[in-house]
Design an enzyme around this catalytic site. Structure first.
Site, mmCIF file in Angstrom:
data_model
loop_
_atom_site.group_PDB
_atom_site.id
_atom_site.type_symbol
_atom_site.label_atom_id
_atom_site.label_comp_id
_atom_site.label_asym_id
_atom_site.label_seq_id
_atom_site.Cartn_x
_atom_site.Cartn_y
_atom_site.Cartn_z
ATOM 1 N N HIS A 82 -9.706 1.137 5.199
ATOM 2 C CA HIS A 82 -7.602 0.851 5.379
ATOM 3 C C HIS A 82 -8.364 2.560 7.020
ATOM 4 C CE1 HIS A 82 -4.032 2.367 6.201
ATOM 5 N NE2 HIS A 82 -3.660 1.866 5.474
ATOM 6 N N SER A 119 3.288 -1.813 10.662
ATOM 7 C CA SER A 119 4.633 -2.202 10.629
ATOM 8 C C SER A 119 5.231 -3.499 10.100
ATOM 9 C CB SER A 119 5.217 -1.209 12.167
ATOM 10 O OG SER A 119 4.631 -0.256 12.402
ATOM 11 N N GLY A 161 2.655 2.056 10.706
ATOM 12 C CA GLY A 161 3.018 3.036 10.754
ATOM 13 C C GLY A 161 3.345 3.665 11.585
ATOM 14 N N GLU A 186 -5.668 -5.056 10.798
ATOM 15 C CA GLU A 186 -3.913 -4.063 10.611
ATOM 16 C C GLU A 186 -4.466 -3.066 12.238
ATOM 17 O OE1 GLU A 186 -2.082 -2.950 6.876
ATOM 18 O OE2 GLU A 186 -4.158 -2.150 6.845
ATOM 19 N N LYS A 215 0.120 4.863 -0.355
ATOM 20 C CA LYS A 215 -0.694 5.440 0.316
ATOM 21 C C LYS A 215 -0.027 6.709 -0.217
ATOM 22 C CE LYS A 215 -0.341 3.392 4.816
ATOM 23 N NZ LYS A 215 -0.464 3.497 6.222
ATOM 24 N N GLU A 225 -6.984 4.368 7.868
ATOM 25 C CA GLU A 225 -6.665 5.759 6.975
ATOM 26 C C GLU A 225 -7.797 6.633 7.283
ATOM 27 O OE1 GLU A 225 -2.685 5.300 5.560
ATOM 28 O OE2 GLU A 225 -2.240 4.908 7.522
ATOM 29 N N ASN A 273 0.941 -0.829 0.189
ATOM 30 C CA ASN A 273 -0.067 0.042 -0.103
ATOM 31 C C ASN A 273 1.290 1.725 -0.182
ATOM 32 O OD1 ASN A 273 -1.828 2.065 0.118
ATOM 33 N ND2 ASN A 273 -2.391 1.399 2.221
HETATM 34 P P1 PGA Z 1 2.322 0.273 8.009
HETATM 35 O O1 PGA Z 1 1.482 0.493 6.767
HETATM 36 O O2 PGA Z 1 3.300 -0.757 7.248
HETATM 37 O O3 PGA Z 1 3.128 1.121 7.126
HETATM 38 O O4 PGA Z 1 2.624 0.404 9.069
HETATM 39 C C1 PGA Z 1 0.454 -0.378 6.693
HETATM 40 C C2 PGA Z 1 -0.927 -0.287 6.045
HETATM 41 O O5 PGA Z 1 -1.083 0.464 6.296
HETATM 42 O O6 PGA Z 1 -1.631 -0.753 5.316
#
Ligand code: PGA
Length: 315
Positions: free
Chosen positions: A155, A271, A231, A225, A73, A157, A71
């Site tokens: 997701h 992460s 993140g 997740e 983003k 976010e 992803n």
């Molecule tokens: P990250 O994000 O690996 O940077 O923690 C994962 C995601 O949001 O799918």
């Protein structure tokens, strides 16, 4: 630090939760109803056949192919994406993994025309119905037109920054599936929800919203997740991830069907990186990963894809 001790607690804790048994190699494990048993299972299987070479027997509770999504983003420029695509094109990827990347919308065309066909393309979002007068949105039809095969929905976010709610996300999933896109359906709890012992409840509610809306689970990959891991650099431990994945599979078994529970890929995100993917991948109910930050580096993403090898045990 609170985030480092995010064990499940409260009324639906792991102690009161009975992990279900599923098909496959778990049955070979002497303590198969223990969520920690996979460590023993792996060791047991290897111990039983020490001289045999590794074969493509994959220690997965489900029956699906390992799945890894990147992803990207809201990151990248034409230039950085050209470099990333070139690194991915030259990476050696294990053949028995479904690999998908999700570039920002504006670069999907660029990626589609330059990326190896070995890797499929996902969008990071889609509109809830047919396109039209919806300023700023991108329709499923347009995504298909640009070559997308998948879309990431729900997701964290989008849930927690943009404010999308369970029902709306379920409707989006239903529409996308109806038009032939695969859906990477994200679920996961906030840190305060985990600390309040609500991890399973939150995940079940999010799952139910998908289940209530979608006609079939054939083309859905579930991404667990935990929001506190996204993140932050604070990855869930393999045991923490495994116990939620087992609970998700159990929920599917009880509320959808045993067949859907077995065949639906449940991937972990939050992460994941080249250093921690192998231990996570060994967990029987972890069927792959959704990767954010580390997917922006081609060689590291390839390492994560290739962590499927840690699931292979002697036959
Ligand atoms: P990250 O994000 O690996 O940077 O923690 C994962 C995601 O949001 O799918």
């Amino acid at each position: 630090m609170a985030m480092l001790s995010t064990s499940l607690s409260g009324p639906k804790s792991a102690t009161s939760y009975c992990a279900p048994e599923f098909s496959g190699l778990r049955r070979l494990c002497p303590n198969s109803n223990n969520v920690n048993s996979n460590f023993h299972s792996q060791a047991f299987l290897r111990f039983c056949s020490p001289r045999k070479p590794l074969k493509s027997v994959v220690a997965m509770a489900g029956t699906g192919t390992f799945f890894v999504g990147g992803n990207w983003k809201c990151n990248g420029t034409r230039e950085s994406i050209a470099k990333l695509v070139s690194d991915l094109n030259s990476a050696k990827l294990e053949s028995d993994v479904d690999v998908v990347v999700a570039p920002p919308f504006v670069y999907i065309d660029q990626v589609k025309s330059s990326l190896t066909g070995r890797i499929e393309i996902a969008a990071q979002n889609s509109w809830v119905s047919k396109g039209g007068a919806f300023t700023g949105e991108i329709s499923v039809e347009q995504l298909k037109d640009t070559g997308c095969k998948w879309v990431i929905l729900g997701h964290s976010e989008r849930r927690h920054v943009i404010g999308e709610e369970n029902q709306f996300i379920g409707k989006k999933a239903a529409y996308a599936l109806g038009q032939g896109l695969g859906v990477i359906a994200c679920i996961g709890e906030l840190l305060e929800e985990r600390e309040a012992g609500k991890t399973f409840d939150v995940c079940y509610q999010q799952l139910k919203a998908f289940a209530d809306a979608v006609p079939s689970w054939d083309n859905i990959v579930i991404a667990y997740e935990p929001v506190w891991a996204i993140g932050t650099g604070v990855v869930a431990t393999p045991v923490q991830a495994q116990e939620v994945h087992v609970a998700v599979r159990d929920w599917l078994k009880t509320n959808v069907s045993a067949e859907v529970a077995s065949k639906t890929r449940i991937i972990y995100g939050g992460s994941v990186n080249g250093g921690n993917c192998a231990e996570l991948a060994k967990q029987e109910d972890i069927d792959g990963f959704l990767v954010g930050g580390a997917s922006l580096k081609g060689p590291e993403f390839a390492t994560i894809v290739n962590s499927v090898t840690t699931k292979k045990v002697a036959a």
